[in-house]
Design an enzyme around this catalytic site. Structure first.
Site, PDB file in Angstrom:
ATOM      1  N   ARG A 273       0.813  -1.227   0.000  1.00  0.00           N
ATOM      2  CA  ARG A 273       0.000   0.000   0.000  1.00  0.00           C
ATOM      3  C   ARG A 273       0.847   1.279   0.000  1.00  0.00           C
ATOM      4  O   ARG A 273       0.299   2.377  -0.059  1.00  0.00           O
ATOM      5  CB  ARG A 273      -0.990  -0.017   1.162  1.00  0.00           C
TER       6      ARG A 273
ATOM      7  N   LYS B 229      -7.008 -14.053   0.911  1.00  0.00           N
ATOM      8  CA  LYS B 229      -6.375 -14.716  -0.240  1.00  0.00           C
ATOM      9  C   LYS B 229      -6.466 -16.236  -0.081  1.00  0.00           C
ATOM     10  O   LYS B 229      -6.781 -16.956  -1.015  1.00  0.00           O
ATOM     11  CB  LYS B 229      -4.902 -14.291  -0.365  1.00  0.00           C
TER      12      LYS B 229
END
Ligand code: G6Q
Length: 528
Positions: free
Chosen positions: A253, A497
């Site tokens: 990020r 995930k």
């Protein structure tokens, strides 16, 4: 807590009455930035106490550890060094006994040479034509930052058309491919891990689409990988010449400053990309060197903690008064919520207080015509950051005056509200009967006392945008220290995930390893 009890009933307007110099005292100036935080439910003592709290929390030492490359991401045993990517003065920074600075310079140089070749048209596609379209394929940190900056700096953009594919939704990739000429499109596969389901699936689909009309040898003219996983890149079919390396001390990020920002560099050219980095570096220096009470990121982080932990505000709204920054709230949402959405402290104990704030927002004036109603008259306290630019880029004075008038008017209206006497006067002037006035009164009163920070910047330049992003990054860092949490891991994202892969196996194998009846029912409905 005692201080909070003392002032919690004092309205912002009363604070202004008590301290006529408040606007001046509660404003900060740095380069092209001006922050007025006087329209908040706090006074000078609040800031003083927050400064003391930050000192006790060891903020100064923490800032040094952050910039000097200590492994502050303890749960992943990593340093957090996106700040080194934009440091132009340092010659040496040792990580695991290796100086990382020469490598940073080498990657930047490679980005410069490569982007110059693409922009000038020197780099040719497989039929000998120059590149016209760039597609960034990545998700999360490998998408949100580059997308936000590319949009924000559209004014500085060259002739290349830029697209972003992030979602594993096959319709997303196909809609973009539809607009891409195969002979002149360059795909940037951005994945630090090169293992993210969405990105790898999209990358495979694109490769298949490409190969259906060209050959394997042409891949190197149209595909670039940006990653730290050299093995997986090789398996995908790309060689080292087509790879831009990312390091594990670059958090996803916070990666727009790295080679993950190649789409930015291609869109606006290397010189502008460097200005973006330099603006961020300048704000980093301000953050490191400015006393707490004059320090922009620190003051913003104190105000955030003040509302979050004393007033129990749950969200913070970000309203940029420029259409260029339409993705900025989204970008900050990830940067802040993924970093500080933690419920365990640095000792591994459950925290007993609220941490990460919910970040949301949209551009002004559009948002005024949408969700502002709830901020003005709803039941929740929603502190707001208003961000605006003194100069518009196309110098449309009539528009700019209106835009900025709305910015200022909203911060004023949120603070003042509308009092009973004002509503009565207004309705009387419009010739309402006293019965109608009595009936309408409660609906037309605005309680006011809604807090805002006004961030006014001279102009939206690459340099100032870099500084603005860095301002919020340092705010996020500081809040992590004040809340005593680790800001640089993201186990919640990793869990997502894993889970999707497990369900995918069930969908494809038709076996059933799902325990939950509701999930099982949904899978069956999808399969049959
Ligand atoms: C960011 C997060 C996350 C990450 C994406 C993509 O800090 O870790 O948003 O960026 O999951 O990861 P890859 O770049 O490894 O594909």
């Amino acid at each position: 807590m005692r201080h909070f009890d003392e002032i919690k009933m004092t309205s912002i307007e009363t604070h202004f009455t008590n301290d006529p110099d408040r606007a001046k005292r509660m404003s900060l100036k740095w380069e092209d930035f001006f922050i007025d935080y006087s329209k908040n439910r706090l006074n000078s003592k609040t800031i003083l106490l927050m400064c003391e709290f930050a000192k006790e929390a060891g903020l100064e030492k923490a800032i040094n550890a952050y910039f000097e490359g200590e492994k502050i991401n303890q749960t992943e045993n990593r340093a957090v060094l996106h700040t080194a990517l934009r440091n132009f003065s340092m010659d040496s920074l040792l990580i695991d006994n290796k100086n990382i600075i020469p490598e940073i310079h080498a990657v930047r140089k490679k980005m410069k040479l490569f982007s110059n070749k693409i922009i000038s048209g020197e780099w040719k596609g497989f039929t000998g034509k120059s590149i016209t379209h760039i597609v960034n394929v990545g998700i999360g940190g490998s998408d949100l930052g580059p997308l936000m900056v590319t949009e924000a700096l559209e004014f500085y953009k060259n002739h290349l058309t830029t697209f972003f594919i992030s979602n594993v939704d096959g319709d997303h990739v196909n809609e973009v491919l539809k607009k891409c000429p195969i002979e002149t499109t360059l795909f940037l596969i951005v994945s630090k891990s090169f293992n993210t389901q969405e990105t790898i699936t999209n990358a495979k689909t694109i490769k298949k689409w490409f190969l259906s009309n060209s050959s394997e040898v042409s891949l190197s003219k149209h595909f670039i990988a940006i990653s730290s996983n050299t093995q997986k890149i090789k398996e995908y079919g790309l060689t080292k010449e087509n790879v831009f390396l990312m390091k594990n001390w670059t958090g996803g990020r916070f990666s727009l400053w790295s080679s993950a920002g190649l789409s930015i560099c291609l869109s606006i050219g290397y010189e502008n990309f460097e200005k973006l980095l330099k603006g961020a570096e300048a704000m980093d220096i301000h953050f490191k060197k400015t006393p707490f009470e004059k320090n922009m990121p620190l003051i913003l982080s104190f105000i955030g903690v003040w509302y979050n932990n004393f007033y129990n505000a749950e969200t913070e709204v970000i309203i940029p008064y420029t259409q260029y920054l339409r993705s900025f709230p989204n970008y900050l949402q990830q940067a802040s919520m993924e970093s500080n959405g933690k419920s365990v402290d640095r000792n591994g104990e459950n925290v007993t207080y609220q941490t990460g704030t919910i970040i949301w927002g949209s551009t002004g004036t559009n948002a005024q015509h949408a969700f502002f109603q709830l901020i003005h008259q709803g039941t929740r306290l929603i502190p707001a950051d208003f961000i605006g630019f003194k100069n518009s880029l196309y110098k449309e004075k009539e528009h700019q005056d209106q835009l900025i008038a709305n910015f200022f008017a909203q911060t004023e209206a949120l603070m003042k509200g509308k009092k009973k006497s004002e509503v009565i006067r207004e309705l009387e002037l419009a010739n309402y009967s006293s019965k109608s006035i009595d009936r309408l009164l409660p609906f037309k009163i605005f309680k006011g006392n809604c807090p805002t920070n006004s961030i006014l910047i001279k102009e939206l330049t690459p340099y100032n945008l870099g500084a603005l992003i860095s301002l919020y990054e340092s705010k996020i860092f500081t809040q992590g220290i004040l809340w005593n949490i680790f800001s640089y891991d993201q186990w919640g994202v990793e869990l997502g995930k894993e889970l999707a892969n497990k369900i995918l196996i069930t969908i494809n194998s038709r076996s059933n390893n799902i325990q939950n009846k509701s999930t099982e029912q949904l899978i069956n409905l999808y399969r049959f």
